[in-house]
Design an enzyme around this catalytic site. Structure first.
Site, PDB file in Angstrom:
ATOM      1  N   GLY A 264       7.560  -7.708   6.052  1.00  0.00           N
ATOM      2  CA  GLY A 264       6.995  -8.656   6.714  1.00  0.00           C
ATOM      3  C   GLY A 264       5.488  -8.622   6.193  1.00  0.00           C
ATOM      4  N   CYS A 376      17.000 -37.481   8.874  1.00  0.00           N
ATOM      5  CA  CYS A 376      16.970 -38.379  10.057  1.00  0.00           C
ATOM      6  C   CYS A 376      16.804 -37.355  11.217  1.00  0.00           C
ATOM      7  CB  CYS A 376      18.518 -38.698  10.106  1.00  0.00           C
ATOM      8  SG  CYS A 376      18.961 -39.990   9.028  1.00  0.00           S
TER       9      CYS A 376
END
Length: 449
Positions: A264, A376
């Site tokens: 991380g 879209c």
């Protein structure tokens, strides 16, 4: 939006040498033509040769970042988190640089092993491992399996062959909030990963694993989040994990030899942002582990860390071609030939990038624009409020740095737009690592009526 910028608002170069390329691969160089080279390879020429969108990955940058971790953590196991980006070449680079691999599925595992990676240097993760995941890992002899839930213990023990022992670690939730976004904070309660310290789930799981003769509990694991840029949360996590290891010895008489503190590690996506200081992390974690174990009279466990994004992220650049420029009210939208199918991260958790015009020199004033994709969805936005020359037009090339991690690995087939190729660059040459996904590739999966 389309807004003129004052001189003080225009991002300044980090130095004359980098030409504003502070977050790019270290080999990146600006050209007088407006182009940028990476590892001696022209990005504009790469776009012409391989098409767009295209991911460009600096091999030497990846290798250097692997070496940075090996130097900072010489006594630890450095395990590359393959979920960030995985292909056969990446497996090969990690192996040559002395790293292990962290995989999350039978698919990632098989790709690694069939490339020649030693299974004993592989760690298998996953909050919901399938029977195929577990079966493949046991069959191939994976070095460590990280148990993520109590129900997994019995399922795993049942498939380990008689007379064998599978090394396992337990993923513990240490109750520490860290990470760049709520969706990537995994060290706290009320999320899907790991076994809680607070409610006793972790302690109960320890007893269950120790009661299974075919499972060997070799250590504890925690992963507190992603895109963490300060050392303090890791130090706190080590302190809590050492405390749990001490309680395990008191209750069960077992001293666990390994501790995995996950990854991380944060990186900069835009100029001015900070990255986690790896040498500082190593020094502080090493000191906390040594001092904490001394206080409770525990032997210092062997440390494992799992960097992914910090190894490969800054080594990558994605190049797009502009398809349309649309001015609507106060907004200017610059639409490119990719989008959320090759980079869903802005839509998923608001990551902000810094695109740059390449391939030509522009003297036009910069304007704030929104770079959008071709899909879209109104949320198909790659970068919002970024400065680009006001004469940007269809046919131009835009390059997005820090694109090496969680782009291809998260890419989708939305709108049946094929996933881009990955091109490695080194010493002035470019070669394909992963070819472009074609319409034929996608059609072959559709078996018809």
């Amino acid at each position: 939006m389309s807004v003129s910028l004052t001189a003080s608002q225009v991002p300044s170069p980090a130095s004359p040498e980098t030409g504003g390329l502070s977050i790019w691969p270290r080999s990146a160089r600006p050209e007088h033509s407006g182009d940028v080279t990476v590892a001696g390879v022209s990005l504009a020429e790469t776009a012409g040769r391989f098409g767009t969108p295209v991911y460009v990955l600096d091999e030497e940058e990846v290798r250097e970042r692997c070496r940075t971790y090996r130097t900072a953590f010489p006594e630890a196991d450095v395990v590359y988190a393959a979920k960030a980006f995985l292909c056969r070449a990446m497996v090969h680079w990690a192996q040559e640089e002395g790293l292990g691999l962290d995989v999350c599925s039978a698919g990632e595992l098989m790709l690694a092993v069939t490339t020649g990676f030693p299974p004993e240097r592989i760690v298998l993760h996953g909050n919901a491992k399938s029977p195929e995941d577990l079966g493949t890992a046991v069959r191939l002899g994976v070095g460590r399996i990280v148990v993520d839930s109590a129900s997994e213990i019995a399922r795993l023990a049942a498939i380990v062959p008689h007379g064998s022992r599978q090394p396992v670690m337990l993923r513990v939730v240490p109750g520490i909030a860290a990470g760049g976004h709520a969706k990537v904070r995994t060290g706290t309660e009320d999320q899907k990963f790991g076994l809680s310290l607070t409610d006793g789930s972790a302690q109960h799981a320890v007893a269950r694993v120790l009661g299974r003769p075919r499972l060997e509990l070799v250590g504890l694991h925690c992963h507190i989040g992603s895109q963490i840029t300060t050392v303090k949360p890791y130090v706190a996590a080590v302190r809590r994990m050492v405390g749990l290891m001490a309680r395990i010895r008191e209750q069960h008489g077992v001293e666990l030899p390994q501790l995995n503190i996950g990854g991380g590690h944060g990186i900069a996506y835009r100029p001015g942002e900070v990255s986690l200081d790896v040498p500082q992390l190593a020094a502080r974690v090493r000191a906390e582990l040594r001092d904490g174990c001394a206080k409770v009279k525990l032997p210092v466990p062997r440390l494992t860390i799992e960097p992914g994004r910090a190894v490969v992220g800054p080594a990558g650049v994605c190049v797009y071609r502009v398809l349309a420029v649309k001015r609507t009210g106060s907004h200017t939208f610059v639409a490119v030939d990719g989008g959320m199918s090759d980079n869903p991260r802005p839509a998923l958790y608001g990551v902000r990038y810094a695109p740059r015009l390449i391939g030509r020199h522009s003297t036009a004033e910069p304007r704030l624009v929104t770079v959008v994709g071709r899909h879209c969805e109104a949320g198909d936005i790659l970068a919002d409020g970024v400065p680009l020359p006001e004469d940007v037009h269809p046919g131009d090339l835009l390059a997005v740095p820090v694109a090496g991690a969680y782009h291809l690995s998260m890419a989708s087939g939305y709108n049946l737009v094929g996933r881009p190729p990955v091109v490695a660059v080194k010493d002035g040459t470019a070669r394909t690592l992963v070819r472009r996904e074609s319409l034929d590739d996608m059609n072959r999966r559709d078996v018809g009526l």
